[in-house]
Design a protein around this motif. Structure first.
Motif, PDB file in Angstrom:
ATOM      1  N   GLY A  71     -57.902 -58.547 -21.887  1.00 29.94           N
ATOM      2  CA  GLY A  71     -56.485 -58.299 -21.657  1.00 29.94           C
ATOM      3  C   GLY A  71     -55.619 -59.441 -22.152  1.00 29.94           C
ATOM      4  O   GLY A  71     -54.523 -59.221 -22.691  1.00 29.94           O
ATOM      5  N   PHE A  72     -56.108 -60.679 -21.991  1.00 24.54           N
ATOM      6  CA  PHE A  72     -55.353 -61.817 -22.501  1.00 24.54           C
ATOM      7  C   PHE A  72     -55.269 -61.767 -24.023  1.00 24.54           C
ATOM      8  O   PHE A  72     -54.203 -62.029 -24.603  1.00 24.54           O
ATOM      9  N   ALA A  73     -56.366 -61.417 -24.681  1.00 20.95           N
ATOM     10  CA  ALA A  73     -56.345 -61.292 -26.141  1.00 20.95           C
ATOM     11  C   ALA A  73     -55.327 -60.240 -26.569  1.00 20.95           C
ATOM     12  O   ALA A  73     -54.614 -60.416 -27.574  1.00 20.95           O
ATOM     13  N   ASP A  74     -55.231 -59.154 -25.811  1.00 18.15           N
ATOM     14  CA  ASP A  74     -54.229 -58.134 -26.119  1.00 18.15           C
ATOM     15  C   ASP A  74     -52.816 -58.702 -25.970  1.00 18.15           C
ATOM     16  O   ASP A  74     -51.920 -58.385 -26.772  1.00 18.15           O
ATOM     17  N   ALA A  75     -52.614 -59.543 -24.950  1.00 16.97           N
ATOM     18  CA  ALA A  75     -51.300 -60.151 -24.750  1.00 16.97           C
ATOM     19  C   ALA A  75     -50.959 -61.104 -25.889  1.00 16.97           C
ATOM     20  O   ALA A  75     -49.804 -61.177 -26.336  1.00 16.97           O
ATOM     21  N   VAL A  76     -51.951 -61.850 -26.360  1.00 19.73           N
ATOM     22  CA  VAL A  76     -51.734 -62.740 -27.507  1.00 19.73           C
ATOM     23  C   VAL A  76     -51.395 -61.921 -28.749  1.00 19.73           C
ATOM     24  O   VAL A  76     -50.469 -62.250 -29.503  1.00 19.73           O
ATOM     25  N   ARG A  77     -52.130 -60.850 -28.938  1.00 17.74           N
ATOM     26  CA  ARG A  77     -51.877 -59.984 -30.098  1.00 17.74           C
ATOM     27  C   ARG A  77     -50.440 -59.444 -30.063  1.00 17.74           C
ATOM     28  O   ARG A  77     -49.741 -59.426 -31.094  1.00 17.74           O
TER      29      ARG A  77
END
Length: 253
Positions: A71-77
């Motif tokens: 989910g954090f990677a999605d937020a970074v994306r």
């Protein structure tokens, strides 16, 4: 579209991470800064980075909870898309962490597991989750400790995890070399911050003891560490790869 490079700094709301983030901003990097509890401090950091000419955003991250990394990677994306119109960033500083003091004989399994989650499992799987978002030719810096070279009672679990970080750095440098991603370790000595309850900063006896064992005659400060982290994340030191750089003023030489 910005021409500035983008650095992601974990644990950027205070201490060494904050110092490194501002140094990066001053060197021409935009920032994605993470925080766990210090939302107010993170907002202040963003404002200070913006005053230096950087574009900056702050995102929450619990490094001890690997289930949240996707989910954090999605937020970074999403942040890359919305703020930079990009799909990659250029530099990752795995800085976030916490201290734990307990003798080997009294270390509990819960304390050990916490150090494992935060200091070894966290950087391992966070970097893995972010790997598709790191640009080819990028930089990664992991944070270790002087305690992997010299030993002090009470830090067995913490130092063991940091030893694992140093080995992980070499493997990442080797395996990511085909993408021209350089990976290094910064190993600070004792630093006067609020890390570990602020003992090095606030305990005069401990501060004096460490200073007496350090060649340069004092304990370290964030201003001693942040510039080294920022330099290793820049192109200036692009041929340094797979190395452990101790920044300790020469303690226990």
């Amino acid at each position: 579209m910005t021409s500035r490079k983008i650095a992601l700094v974990t644990g950027a709301s205070r201490g060494l991470g904050r110092n490194a983030a501002l140094r990066l901003a001053g060197r021409g990097h935009d920032l994605i800064a993470t925080y766990r509890q210090g939302a107010t401090d993170a907002r202040t950091l963003v404002q200070e980075a913006q005053a230096l000419g950087a574009r900056a955003v702050a995102l929450p991250l619990d490094l001890g909870d690997s289930a949240g990394f996707a989910g954090f990677a999605d937020a970074v994306r999403a942040a890359l898309r919305d703020h930079w119109q990009r799909d990659t960033f250029d530099a990752l500083l795995n800085n976030a962490g916490s201290g734990s003091y307990a003798t080997f004989a009294t270390t509990t399994e819960a304390q050990f597991d916490e150090m494992l989650r935060i200091h070894l499992k966290g950087p391992f799987f966070l970097t893995q989750a972010l790997l598709p978002l790191i640009a080819d030719g990028g930089r990664v810096v992991n944070v270790s400790s002087g305690l992997t070279r010299f030993s002090l009672p009470g830090y067995a679990a913490y130092a063991a995890m940091k030893g694992g970080v140093e080995v992980l750095t070499r493997y990442l440098a080797l395996e990511l070399g085909a993408r021209r991603i350089a990976v290094n370790t910064v190993a600070p000595g004792a630093i006067a911050t609020d890390f570990g309850g602020g003992a090095v900063r606030d305990n005069p006896q401990l501060n004096g003891l460490i200073a007496s064992q350090t060649a340069l005659g004092r304990v370290g400060a964030p201003d001693d560490i942040g510039p080294v982290m920022a330099a290793l994340l820049s192109d200036d030191l692009g041929w340094v790869n797979g190395q452990r750089v101790e920044v300790s003023g020469g303690i226990h030489l």
